[in-house]
Design a protein around this motif. Structure first.
Motif, PDB file in Angstrom:
ATOM      1  N   MET A  24      50.264  40.339  56.684  1.00 48.32           N
ATOM      2  CA  MET A  24      48.872  40.711  56.480  1.00 48.32           C
ATOM      3  C   MET A  24      48.707  42.236  56.367  1.00 48.32           C
ATOM      4  SD  MET A  24      46.189  38.929  56.048  1.00 48.32           S
ATOM      5  CE  MET A  24      44.456  39.291  55.796  1.00 48.32           C
ATOM      6  N   ALA A  25      49.668  42.967  56.935  1.00 44.31           N
ATOM      7  CA  ALA A  25      49.553  44.429  56.871  1.00 44.31           C
ATOM      8  C   ALA A  25      49.976  44.965  55.510  1.00 44.31           C
ATOM      9  CB  ALA A  25      50.397  45.070  57.974  1.00 44.31           C
ATOM     10  N   LEU A  26      50.625  44.128  54.724  1.00 40.45           N
ATOM     11  CA  LEU A  26      51.161  44.607  53.454  1.00 40.45           C
ATOM     12  C   LEU A  26      50.105  44.565  52.358  1.00 40.45           C
ATOM     13  CD1 LEU A  26      54.586  42.736  53.393  1.00 40.45           C
ATOM     14  CD2 LEU A  26      54.051  44.994  54.327  1.00 40.45           C
ATOM     15  N   SER A  27      50.316  45.404  51.389  1.00 41.51           N
ATOM     16  CA  SER A  27      49.491  45.350  50.192  1.00 41.51           C
ATOM     17  C   SER A  27      49.924  44.134  49.360  1.00 41.51           C
ATOM     18  CB  SER A  27      49.678  46.619  49.398  1.00 41.51           C
ATOM     19  OG  SER A  27      49.321  46.421  48.056  1.00 41.51           O
ATOM     20  N   PHE A  28      48.960  43.544  48.647  1.00 38.93           N
ATOM     21  CA  PHE A  28      49.308  42.438  47.756  1.00 38.93           C
ATOM     22  C   PHE A  28      50.298  42.902  46.685  1.00 38.93           C
ATOM     23  CE2 PHE A  28      45.521  39.878  49.049  1.00 38.93           C
ATOM     24  CZ  PHE A  28      46.206  38.698  49.289  1.00 38.93           C
ATOM     25  N   ILE A  29      50.255  44.187  46.369  1.00 38.15           N
ATOM     26  CA  ILE A  29      51.189  44.716  45.382  1.00 38.15           C
ATOM     27  C   ILE A  29      52.626  44.621  45.923  1.00 38.15           C
ATOM     28  CG2 ILE A  29      51.895  46.793  44.135  1.00 38.15           C
ATOM     29  CD1 ILE A  29      49.331  45.707  43.051  1.00 38.15           C
ATOM     30  N   VAL A  30      52.791  44.956  47.199  1.00 36.62           N
ATOM     31  CA  VAL A  30      54.120  44.863  47.808  1.00 36.62           C
ATOM     32  C   VAL A  30      54.560  43.403  47.877  1.00 36.62           C
ATOM     33  CG1 VAL A  30      55.444  45.262  49.907  1.00 36.62           C
ATOM     34  CG2 VAL A  30      53.816  46.990  49.113  1.00 36.62           C
ATOM     35  N   THR A  31      53.648  42.553  48.350  1.00 35.37           N
ATOM     36  CA  THR A  31      53.951  41.125  48.409  1.00 35.37           C
ATOM     37  C   THR A  31      54.355  40.604  47.033  1.00 35.37           C
ATOM     38  OG1 THR A  31      52.352  40.844  50.175  1.00 35.37           O
ATOM     39  CG2 THR A  31      53.017  38.865  49.005  1.00 35.37           C
ATOM     40  N   GLY A  32      53.577  40.988  46.043  1.00 35.82           N
ATOM     41  CA  GLY A  32      53.858  40.529  44.691  1.00 35.82           C
ATOM     42  C   GLY A  32      55.216  41.005  44.220  1.00 35.82           C
ATOM     43  N   THR A  33      55.557  42.272  44.480  1.00 33.70           N
ATOM     44  CA  THR A  33      56.850  42.815  44.069  1.00 33.70           C
ATOM     45  C   THR A  33      57.994  42.040  44.721  1.00 33.70           C
ATOM     46  OG1 THR A  33      55.802  44.976  43.966  1.00 33.70           O
ATOM     47  CG2 THR A  33      58.200  44.941  43.934  1.00 33.70           C
ATOM     48  N   LEU A  78      47.512  40.639  43.498  1.00 25.87           N
ATOM     49  CA  LEU A  78      48.696  39.790  43.638  1.00 25.87           C
ATOM     50  C   LEU A  78      49.158  39.288  42.280  1.00 25.87           C
ATOM     51  CD1 LEU A  78      50.681  38.435  45.538  1.00 25.87           C
ATOM     52  CD2 LEU A  78      49.112  36.497  45.684  1.00 25.87           C
ATOM     53  N   VAL A  79      48.205  38.823  41.477  1.00 27.34           N
ATOM     54  CA  VAL A  79      48.555  38.319  40.155  1.00 27.34           C
ATOM     55  C   VAL A  79      49.149  39.445  39.303  1.00 27.34           C
ATOM     56  CG1 VAL A  79      47.638  37.339  38.028  1.00 27.34           C
ATOM     57  CG2 VAL A  79      46.832  36.508  40.238  1.00 27.34           C
ATOM     58  N   VAL A  80      48.533  40.618  39.374  1.00 27.83           N
ATOM     59  CA  VAL A  80      49.030  41.743  38.582  1.00 27.83           C
ATOM     60  C   VAL A  80      50.479  42.046  38.944  1.00 27.83           C
ATOM     61  CG1 VAL A  80      48.814  44.228  38.229  1.00 27.83           C
ATOM     62  CG2 VAL A  80      46.775  42.789  38.193  1.00 27.83           C
ATOM     63  N   ALA A  81      50.759  42.071  40.245  1.00 30.21           N
ATOM     64  CA  ALA A  81      52.105  42.460  40.666  1.00 30.21           C
ATOM     65  C   ALA A  81      53.107  41.323  40.487  1.00 30.21           C
ATOM     66  CB  ALA A  81      52.090  42.910  42.131  1.00 30.21           C
ATOM     67  N   LEU A  82      52.653  40.093  40.649  1.00 30.55           N
ATOM     68  CA  LEU A  82      53.605  38.969  40.665  1.00 30.55           C
ATOM     69  C   LEU A  82      53.921  38.488  39.253  1.00 30.55           C
ATOM     70  CD1 LEU A  82      55.089  37.073  42.687  1.00 30.55           C
ATOM     71  CD2 LEU A  82      53.188  35.492  42.402  1.00 30.55           C
ATOM     72  N   THR A  83      52.898  38.251  38.463  1.00 31.78           N
ATOM     73  CA  THR A  83      53.137  37.642  37.152  1.00 31.78           C
ATOM     74  C   THR A  83      52.496  38.420  36.020  1.00 31.78           C
ATOM     75  OG1 THR A  83      51.122  36.327  37.265  1.00 31.78           O
ATOM     76  CG2 THR A  83      53.108  35.348  38.184  1.00 31.78           C
ATOM     77  N   GLY A  84      51.615  39.365  36.353  1.00 30.97           N
ATOM     78  CA  GLY A  84      50.888  40.063  35.308  1.00 30.97           C
ATOM     79  C   GLY A  84      50.006  39.119  34.503  1.00 30.97           C
ATOM     80  N   GLY A  85      49.673  37.986  35.094  1.00 27.62           N
ATOM     81  CA  GLY A  85      48.821  37.009  34.398  1.00 27.62           C
ATOM     82  C   GLY A  85      49.620  35.998  33.599  1.00 27.62           C
ATOM     83  N   GLY A  86      50.896  36.239  33.446  1.00 25.75           N
ATOM     84  CA  GLY A  86      51.717  35.376  32.596  1.00 25.75           C
ATOM     85  C   GLY A  86      52.415  34.282  33.364  1.00 25.75           C
ATOM     86  N   PRO A  87      53.321  33.538  32.781  1.00 25.93           N
ATOM     87  CA  PRO A  87      53.713  33.678  31.366  1.00 25.93           C
ATOM     88  C   PRO A  87      52.536  33.361  30.434  1.00 25.93           C
ATOM     89  CG  PRO A  87      54.984  31.960  32.511  1.00 25.93           C
ATOM     90  CD  PRO A  87      54.010  32.465  33.464  1.00 25.93           C
TER      91      PRO A  87
END
Lengths: 368, 293, 292
Positions: free
Chosen positions: B112-121, B231-240
């Motif tokens: 919970m302390a992490l940014s969604f960007i970190v989680t996504g990465t 999260l979506v931006v970092a994990l999949t960028g909306g794709g495939p």
């Protein structure tokens, strides 16, 4: 020290009137106790005197000066709160001196005042502690110290003993009384404990539903209640209110009280009851006016005896309380501890009618 | 308060006013502005020609938007249900007088302390079939192991849910644990004297008492789900393709990359309606509850 | 809750073993991504490509960390994450201070000096916490432009202040609501005014809630991505945006080890806060959610 006068005070929250036309005064050095059941407005009245709540109408005068529009700090009062309200982050010394600090009193003078009050209350060795390190009784003393150091015209106490255990409460009660006598302070004191009211007050004001029921000395309130509410509220066990039938006998008015078994009990009644002949009234008798024969007050002018069935006996050490059925209600009498009376049997009880008060059963107002 | 001069009465309002002005502009002013834009023909830049409901009609005709809403439904439901179930389960396990609870609890909670960007990465890589879990399993000798959801159009949205649940379930656990610890011990003793087993006590007595926690968790998770963007931006960028688009990413791309600001604004308004439908009753109840004076 | 555990000796022991097994399994589940990031951030790229992500590094190198910090290509420039780290600090610190002070004063007024309509004001502020920020993107860009702070750190501070106020006010309001009103009254009788009461009576007792609020705001603002990517430029973009740029910069070899080192760097401040004051962190999350 100064007097306190309250003239036709009204207070309402929107449409709800919480205090209605209150008139009380207490002379310099007097001890006024406000009592009443919770929600009667006694705390609101105290807060209004303190200036913590605005009033809707009327006037409050402290030492002859109108204070309606003054801030609490400018009214020359001090207050002791139910929760003591000690500032948790300050030491005892800081708590007591805080008000003087705000008023920019020089440090040396402050220290001297703190020292004087601490000596008076015997809390010198607590001065550097924080409130969280104090016991309930010690906190109570500090709260009083904070009020005392102010040397105000009027002290206000808001149920100051209700958070203490029973033993400590009695001790502190005595101590407050002693302080009052020693300092000659004017005090307004709120409580719901009628024993505190009786023991401390020079004047008691009984409130109910925002209306002042009666104000008077403890003896007046106890012996001559103006209505059934005051009669029942003050005293423990509370006054017996026995349903009776008013009548006219050969020697004047009478009261006839139904008994479970046998004929009704007929007692002489004061003249004022004559107007109620043929109607029901309530006969008010405190438990100590209903005794075994030997315990009856020898100085009383009118003592009637009658045989009653004793339903319950409750020894309390010094006395024994008995319950009997009169007029369809449980009536409590106070017997000597060694009175030869047994539960479930008939016994002769003495009724001290000097102490009798009679009420209208509908309005609850005093008749005689 | 006694009349202590007009300033005394005014001061509290004066103190509150800067915050209130900021909120008035940044929340209510902005809502009004975006609402207005959603009725205009704005494209790359704001344009103040009113076009009525045309943007909303367009929005609901776009398969892209429908996909985003459908994804939100799948993602939101999974995210809320699994996080709650997992959180409650973990809380109950931890509530069995566990030795080392003090060590386990922070482990469950730290994501919970992490940014969604970190989680996504982290998860992007973890779920990548080439180097992540699939590769690892195969290297360990499980040759037939396959886990390529993140590259799969129909399954990718579940990957978003997996990462989000990993991040939030510990927090839900903490909420439930606090709830469980708040249960009056005497009620549990009473249940045991009535002969209820541990399982029955939880099922019939304790879990039903957790209703307020379920409600709070729902409110928190639901509004997080609707706002999910990073999260979506970092994990999949909306794709495939567009397979993991959510309304939040849709809004961003229509407004800023595709120069259809009117449609973007309309989608933001729809998102806000969704959040408000959940949150307004909750806030109403909160402000009704007087602070304990 | 006491006396819950069953005291049956044999079946109980098996159950407890299962219980601990489940708890440890979950701990692994939560720790695994962190472990993988950490382990692979100190491996040479070659080892990652050929090896197993679960394996401990055979060759220990801190080169990826150095690269992520000061050399890696973020977006267009090869600056590493360093400048963005400072951008984040410059944004987070003022925002947290401003919002905490305003929140404390708001909470004080809303509980101890309430007036007609105060509850409605509070409700309106609280609703601001929950709006989808997408609604603010278009108008905020214009307002920041109008104020001449578009693309600056101060612009981001302003935006974060606006959307942090609701929660900060909520925290302090709930905390001060439980603060005894009699103490305020006693202070008024002692002659203390509005600010004296706040600074001398209320604030010295506010330690716990200040910690909670600061942690809450710090994590939220540090972790923000949407505002950073929308309103930041090179001089103001925060760490999260830089990390995303680093990871998704197309072309060239994907330097996973550098990405992981970067991700940990981006997570480090909040993780440290969490480790140092985990207890308060939980309480902060809780008071934002359960009590709120």
């Amino acid at each position: 020290m100064g007097s306190l006068e309250i003239d036709s005070l009204d207070k309402s929250y929107g449409a709800a009137k919480v205090l209605k036309d209150i008139n009380i005064e207490i002379e310099e050095g007097g001890f006024l106790v406000l009592v009443g059941p919770s929600g009667c407005g006694k705390s609101t009245l105290l807060n209004s005197i303190a200036g913590l709540e605005d009033i809707t109408g009327g006037e409050i005068r402290i030492a002859g000066k109108k204070v309606n529009d003054l801030a609490p700090a400018d009214r020359d009062i001090a207050m002791v709160f139910q929760s003591y309200a000690l500032y948790p982050n300050m030491t005892v010394r800081g708590n007591i001196a805080f008000g003087m600090e705000i008023r920019k009193i020089p440090k040396a003078e402050r220290d001297e005042a703190v020292h004087r009050v601490a000596t008076l209350l015997q809390i010198e060795d607590l001065l550097d502690r924080k409130p969280s390190q104090l016991s309930g009784g010690q906190r109570q003393r500090v709260a009083m110290g904070r009020a005392l150091v102010r040397e105000p015209q009027v002290f206000l106490f808001d149920e100051p003993l209700s958070n203490l255990d029973a033993k400590l409460r009695v001790d502190m009660r005595t101590e407050i009384k002693k302080l009052h006598q020693r300092l000659g302070a004017t005090i307004v004191y709120v409580t719901h404990d009628q024993i505190e009211a009786m023991t401390l007050a020079t004047k008691i004001a009984v409130l109910k539903g925002g209306v002042l029921q009666q104000a008077g000395t403890p003896a007046e309130i106890y012996n001559n209640p103006v209505n059934t509410f005051v009669a029942e509220f003050m005293g423990s066990p509370s006054m017996n209110l026995i349903p009776a039938q008013a009548g006219q006998g050969p020697n004047g008015p009478t009261l006839s009280i139904a008994r479970k078994a046998g004929d009704p009990l007929v007692l002489p009644a004061p003249e004022a009851v004559a107007a109620y002949a043929g109607r029901g009234v309530l006969l008010g008798l405190r438990p100590e006016a209903i005794t075994d024969e030997e315990a009856a007050d020898r100085n009383a002018r009118v003592v009637e005896t009658a045989s009653c069935r004793i339903d319950v006996l409750e020894p309390s050490g010094a006395d024994t309380y008995c319950t009997t059925d009169l007029g369809g209600k449980d009536v409590i009498g106070r017997l000597r501890a060694d009175a030869p009376i047994r539960q479930g049997e008939d016994a002769t009880l003495a009724f001290n009618l000097d102490k009798a008060v009679i009420f209208d059963p509908d309005s609850g107002e005093r008749i005689a | 308060m006694t009349a202590k001069g007009r300033l005394g009465a005014l001061l509290p309002k004066l103190i509150l006013s800067p915050s209130f002005v900021i909120v008035l502009i940044f929340v209510y002013g902005f809502i009004a502005y975006t609402l207005y834009l959603s009725f205009t023909a704005s494209t790359m830049l704001p344009n103040y020609d009113l076009v009525g409901l045309r943007n909303y009609e367009r929005l609901w005709q776009l398969p892209h938007w429908w996909l985003a809403v459908k994804n939100l439904a799948i993602f939101g439901t999974l995210y809320i249900v699994v996080s709650c179930a997992l959180g409650l389960f973990l809380a109950i396990l931890l509530d069995q007088k566990i030795r080392g609870e003090g060590m386990l609890r922070p482990i469950y909670l730290y994501p919970m302390a992490l940014s969604f960007i970190v989680t996504g990465t982290a998860w992007k890589w973890f779920l990548d079939p080439g180097i992540g879990i699939e590769n690892t399993m195969q290297q360990w000798g499980w040759d037939s192991f396959q886990f390529g959801w993140i590259k799969d159009r129909t399954m990718a949205i579940y990957c978003v849910a997996i990462a989000a649940i990993w991040q939030s379930s510990g927090f839900v656990m903490a909420m439930f644990l606090a709830g469980l610890r708040g249960v009056d011990g005497e009620i549990i003793k009473a249940a045991r004297i009535d002969g209820a087993s541990t399982v029955t006590t939880y099922r019939r007595i304790i879990i039903p008492m957790m209703r307020p926690v379920f409600l709070s968790a729902f409110v928190v998770l639901a509004h997080l789900a609707i706002k999910s963007y990073d999260l979506v931006v970092a994990l999949t960028g909306g794709g495939p393709g567009q397979a993991t688009e959510l309304p939040a990413t849709f809004m961003y791309s229509y407004t800023f990359s595709r120069s259809q600001m009117g449609v973007g604004a309309a989608s933001a308004i729809v998102m806000m309606m969704m959040v408000f439908a959940i949150i307004v009753p909750y806030i109403y109840a909160e402000t009704k509850r007087e602070p304990g004076q | 809750m006491s006396a819950r555990t069953e005291s049956r000796p044999d079946g109980g022991r098996v159950l407890r073993a299962l219980l601990y097994a489940a708890l440890i399994l979950f701990a692994i589940y939560y720790l695994l991504p962190l472990y993988v990031m950490l382990a692979n951030s100190v491996k040479p790229l070659e080892e990652i490509r050929q090896g197993n992500m679960m394996a401990l590094p055979q060759v220990l190198t801190f080169e990826p960390w150095a690269q992520a910090w000061s050399e890696a290509k973020v977006g267009v420039a090869a600056t590493g994450l360093k400048p963005y780290f400072w951008n984040s600090i410059k944004m987070v610190v003022p925002a947290v201070i401003i919002v905490t002070i305003l929140g404390a004063l708001n909470g004080y007024v809303l509980t101890k000096y309430t007036f007609r309509g105060a509850n409605i004001l509070f409700g309106m502020m609280l609703l601001g916490c929950f709006i989808p920020f997408q609604i603010a993107l278009i108008p905020a860009a214009r307002v920041l432009g109008f104020l001449g702070i578009a693309g600056t750190t101060w612009g981001l501070v302003l935006v974060h202040t606006a959307y942090g106020l609701g929660f900060a006010t909520l925290f302090f309001r709930n905390y001060y609501a439980a603060f005894p009103t009699e103490l305020i009254r006693a202070a008024r009788i002692d002659g203390a005014g509005f600010f004296t009461i706040f600074f001398r009576i209320l604030l010295p007792s506010s330690g716990p809630i200040i910690v909670v609020t600061v942690i809450w705001l710090f994590t939220n603002i540090w972790n923000d991505f949407l505002f950073g990517v929308s309103f930041g430029d090179f001089d103001s973009q925060p760490m999260t945006v830089a990390l995303n740029n680093l990871v998704s910069s197309s072309g060239g070899v994907k330097e996973y080890n550098v990405h992981f080192a970067g991700a940990i760097l981006a997570a480090l401040p909040t993780l440290i806060v969490y480790i140092v004051s985990g207890r308060y962190f939980v309480r902060g999350l809780m008071s934002g959610a359960v009590k709120g």
